[in-house]
Scaffold this motif. Structure first.
Motif, PDB file in Angstrom:
ATOM      1  N   VAL A 177       1.010  26.590  29.989  1.00 57.53           N
ATOM      2  CA  VAL A 177       0.114  25.744  29.200  1.00 57.53           C
ATOM      3  C   VAL A 177      -1.149  26.550  28.899  1.00 57.53           C
ATOM      4  O   VAL A 177      -1.843  26.999  29.819  1.00 57.53           O
ATOM      5  CB  VAL A 177      -0.249  24.451  29.959  1.00 57.53           C
ATOM      6  N   ARG A 209      -1.943  28.161  32.459  1.00 58.67           N
ATOM      7  CA  ARG A 209      -1.579  27.395  33.656  1.00 58.67           C
ATOM      8  C   ARG A 209      -0.066  27.243  33.722  1.00 58.67           C
ATOM      9  O   ARG A 209       0.604  27.034  32.713  1.00 58.67           O
ATOM     10  CB  ARG A 209      -2.243  26.016  33.608  1.00 58.67           C
ATOM     11  N   GLY A 210       0.473  27.363  34.945  1.00 59.37           N
ATOM     12  CA  GLY A 210       1.908  27.188  35.132  1.00 59.37           C
ATOM     13  C   GLY A 210       2.283  27.255  36.591  1.00 59.37           C
ATOM     14  O   GLY A 210       1.459  27.556  37.459  1.00 59.37           O
ATOM     15  N   ASP A 215       6.082  30.472  26.572  1.00 54.51           N
ATOM     16  CA  ASP A 215       6.153  29.118  26.035  1.00 54.51           C
ATOM     17  C   ASP A 215       6.091  28.045  27.126  1.00 54.51           C
ATOM     18  O   ASP A 215       5.716  26.904  26.849  1.00 54.51           O
ATOM     19  CB  ASP A 215       7.432  28.937  25.209  1.00 54.51           C
ATOM     20  N   GLU A 216       6.436  28.400  28.379  1.00 56.68           N
ATOM     21  CA  GLU A 216       6.380  27.410  29.454  1.00 56.68           C
ATOM     22  C   GLU A 216       4.998  27.330  30.097  1.00 56.68           C
ATOM     23  O   GLU A 216       4.732  26.410  30.863  1.00 56.68           O
ATOM     24  CB  GLU A 216       7.429  27.726  30.521  1.00 56.68           C
ATOM     25  N   SER A 253      -4.913  27.133  26.699  1.00 56.50           N
ATOM     26  CA  SER A 253      -6.020  26.512  25.980  1.00 56.50           C
ATOM     27  C   SER A 253      -7.087  27.569  25.738  1.00 56.50           C
ATOM     28  O   SER A 253      -7.192  28.540  26.482  1.00 56.50           O
ATOM     29  CB  SER A 253      -6.608  25.346  26.785  1.00 56.50           C
TER      30      SER A 253
END
Length: 340
Positions: free
Chosen positions: A316, A297-298, A313-314, A318
């Motif tokens: 998210v 997600r981003g 790295d930016e 899971s």
């Protein structure tokens, strides 16, 4: 080898209206100015000097107007040290990045057109010019988007999918795309003859031009955000060529795009023959995340940066990182196949 695109019949875009890198570079005079200032290697030049060494036969007035447009978007500026008199210009950091981006775009579209390594600079520039003009034209982009989404279509279906585009406008743009090799026109030999149109496989990775443009816009032109970012369209363009290794068929991955009070969800499913886009829809931005083996997600800016630089790295994440990383890496590899 694909025929290099003919000069587009699309209307010339208003220079830099939205700050799009594609839109800025689609203007030949602006592209020439950026190239001349790049060759000057930070040596300030006047508009008269730029006109004199420009590879195009252009007037000083046109160069002056385009320099002002580029200055308005932060591509050129007077030298910061004040060492030169008034009316001198150099590329800004954004302009230098745009020059490098132009080189990448030229490489991508040359591969799409099937140009050999020995192709002349003028042939490469013609392909770049026609491709950028087409990608700056909403009707041409709509045609490409619909063919990527729905596959081969007969003229009646294509007209319906592209409504309310006027029929004459649609076929004028379609003719240019066919001449350039981006779209294939297939006609059967039987009677009555049947015609269908499809996106040429070789041109699918040219979607990277749109990704690179958005990445530049997020960093320089639109204050760190992207107004329009069609991640779904990018996926539809390249998924037919994606192959994922060591990921079980049936694995589900969700890519979520957050922005402006909404959240779009793209559900990808690994198949034996590749990856398919199963679902694309808007979901409640405050609700629970969809279930699957992996979720990323981003924001549009974060997605564009991750796909271009491979730094996630930016975003998210899971779920199963190994499966998610394999799918991401395979899609990115296909999308940037012509950049390397």
């Amino acid at each position: 080898m694909a025929v290099p695109p003919a000069p587009s019949t699309a209307p010339a875009p208003a220079v830099g209206t939205t700050g799009s890198a594609i839109e800025l570079l689609a203007d030949r005079t602006s592209r020439a100015i950026i190239g001349v200032l790049g060759d000057a290697r930070r040596r300030p030049l006047t508009t008269a000097s730029i006109t004199d060494v420009s590879p195009l036969d252009v007037t000083a007035r046109l160069v002056r107007d385009r320099v002002r447009d580029l200055g308005r978007h932060g591509i050129v500026a007077p030298p910061l040290d004040g060492s030169s008199g008034p009316g001198h210009w150099v590329l800004t950091a954004a302009g230098e990045d745009l020059l490098r981006l132009q080189s990448l775009m030229a490489r991508v579209v040359a591969h799409g057109a099937g140009l050999p390594q020995t192709a002349s600079p003028s042939a490469r520039d013609r392909v770049l010019d026609a491709s950028l003009v087409a990608l700056a034209d909403p009707v041409s982009v709509l045609i490409i988007r619909r063919l990527a989404e729905f596959g081969p279509m007969d003229p009646t279906d294509l007209e319906a999918r592209c409504e309310p585009t006027p029929r004459r406008t649609l076929y004028r743009r379609l003719s240019t795309l066919v001449t350039g090799g981006a779209v294939l026109r297939n006609t059967t030999g039987q009677v009555p003859r049947r015609t269908s149109y499809e996106l040429a496989a070789r041109w699918r990775p040219v979607a990277a031009v749109v990704l690179l443009s958005g990445w530049w816009e997020a960093r320089h032109s639109l204050g760190g955000t992207i107004g329009e970012f069609d991640l779904e369209g990018l996926l539809l363009s390249v998924l037919p060529s994606v192959r994922v290794q060591a990921v079980p068929a049936g694995t589900t991955v969700h890519w979520l795009i957050d922005g402006q009070g909404r959240r779009d969800a793209l559900t990808l499913r690994v198949q034996r023959e590749g990856v398919s886009l199963e679902v694309a829809h808007e979901v409640d931005p405050t609700g629970p995340l969809p279930s699957g083996e992996h979720t990323l997600r981003g924001t549009p800016t974060q997605w564009s940066s991750a796909l271009v630089t491979d730094r996630r790295d930016e975003l998210v994440a899971s779920g199963d990182a190994t499966l998610g990383d394999a799918v991401f890496a395979s899609i990115r590899s296909s999308l940037l196949a012509y950049v390397r």
